[in-house]
Scaffold this motif. Structure first.
Motif, PDB file in Angstrom:
ATOM      1  N   ASN A  82      64.111  73.565  52.559  1.00  0.00           N
ATOM      2  CA  ASN A  82      65.153  74.460  53.085  1.00  0.00           C
ATOM      3  C   ASN A  82      64.548  75.805  53.456  1.00  0.00           C
ATOM      4  O   ASN A  82      63.549  76.231  52.872  1.00  0.00           O
ATOM      5  N   TYR A  97      53.930  72.952  47.475  1.00  0.00           N
ATOM      6  CA  TYR A  97      54.058  72.334  48.789  1.00  0.00           C
ATOM      7  C   TYR A  97      53.083  71.169  48.945  1.00  0.00           C
ATOM      8  O   TYR A  97      51.940  71.251  48.509  1.00  0.00           O
ATOM      9  N   HIS A 141      69.611  81.120  49.896  1.00  0.00           N
ATOM     10  CA  HIS A 141      69.520  80.530  48.560  1.00  0.00           C
ATOM     11  C   HIS A 141      68.723  79.238  48.701  1.00  0.00           C
ATOM     12  O   HIS A 141      68.653  78.652  49.786  1.00  0.00           O
ATOM     13  N   GLU A 142      68.177  78.739  47.610  1.00  0.00           N
ATOM     14  CA  GLU A 142      67.375  77.522  47.664  1.00  0.00           C
ATOM     15  C   GLU A 142      68.184  76.312  48.111  1.00  0.00           C
ATOM     16  O   GLU A 142      67.644  75.350  48.653  1.00  0.00           O
ATOM     17  N   TYR A 196      59.838  78.750  54.254  1.00  0.00           N
ATOM     18  CA  TYR A 196      60.560  77.633  53.657  1.00  0.00           C
ATOM     19  C   TYR A 196      60.342  77.555  52.146  1.00  0.00           C
ATOM     20  O   TYR A 196      59.277  77.914  51.642  1.00  0.00           O
ATOM     21  N   PHE A 197      61.367  77.063  51.440  1.00  0.00           N
ATOM     22  CA  PHE A 197      61.239  76.727  50.032  1.00  0.00           C
ATOM     23  C   PHE A 197      60.463  75.414  49.922  1.00  0.00           C
ATOM     24  O   PHE A 197      60.340  74.663  50.890  1.00  0.00           O
ATOM     25  N   CYS A 198      60.029  75.099  48.713  1.00  0.00           N
ATOM     26  CA  CYS A 198      59.312  73.833  48.474  1.00  0.00           C
ATOM     27  C   CYS A 198      60.178  72.616  48.777  1.00  0.00           C
ATOM     28  O   CYS A 198      59.659  71.565  49.129  1.00  0.00           O
ATOM     29  N   ASN A 199      61.508  72.761  48.673  1.00  0.00           N
ATOM     30  CA  ASN A 199      62.396  71.626  48.962  1.00  0.00           C
ATOM     31  C   ASN A 199      62.617  71.437  50.465  1.00  0.00           C
ATOM     32  O   ASN A 199      63.348  70.546  50.876  1.00  0.00           O
ATOM     33  N   LYS A 224      63.848  79.624  53.533  1.00  0.00           N
ATOM     34  CA  LYS A 224      63.849  80.685  52.524  1.00  0.00           C
ATOM     35  C   LYS A 224      64.285  82.002  53.164  1.00  0.00           C
ATOM     36  O   LYS A 224      65.048  82.760  52.596  1.00  0.00           O
TER      37      LYS A 224
END
Length: 149
Positions: free
Chosen positions: A87, A59, A107-108, A82-85, A89
């Motif tokens: 979105n 992150y 999903h990611e 949250y995911f690193c992208n 989680k």
């Protein structure tokens, strides 16, 4: 002189044992208080955990990792991670610091992965599992002990 010494010791003790409240400013205006630690050292109110709070992860410093509310150091209500992208989680409902209630995992790619109710570290009631493209894969019903019916 002895009286002065006792007062001085008392004042030093009071200053040394005093605890302070800490917080950050957040929100679009920068005026909302977030990440409050009260005088007892417990997390209170809205919290936003960012990359700067967890160095060495994927992150960026100002990117959200998770957000929700605390009461007396325990997570309550809806928390989003949250995911690193960027979105989502998961969205979990907490009661008294433990996941308990509606839960959605992603999903990611941002599509729903799982959805149902979580209680006592297991799925209970209606549960749905999804493929990575978002279409339903399975629907189950779990009893109160977490066994699939």
């Amino acid at each position: 002189m002895k009286k002065f010494y006792l007062i001085l010791v008392f004042l030093v003790y009071q200053i040394g044992s005093a605890q302070s409240q800490s917080f950050e400013l957040g929100g679009a205006t920068g005026k909302d208080t977030v990440n409050v630690i009260d005088f007892a050292g417990k997390k209170q109110g809205k919290w936003i955990i960012k990359g700067k709070h967890r160095p060495g992860t994927c992150y960026s410093a100002d990117q959200k990792i998770e957000e929700g509310k605390y009461t007396d150091n325990k997570k309550i209500g809806k928390w989003v991670e949250y995911f690193c992208n960027g979105n989502m989680k998961n969205q979990l409902t907490f009661q008294n610091g433990r996941p308990d209630g509606h839960a959605i995992m992603y999903h990611e790619n941002g599509k729903i992965s799982e959805e149902g109710n979580w209680k006592n570290n297991r799925w209970v009631g209606a549960y749905k599992l999804y493929y990575e493209n978002g279409t339903p894969q399975h629907e189950f019903n779990f009893n109160n002990t977490g066994k699939r019916e």
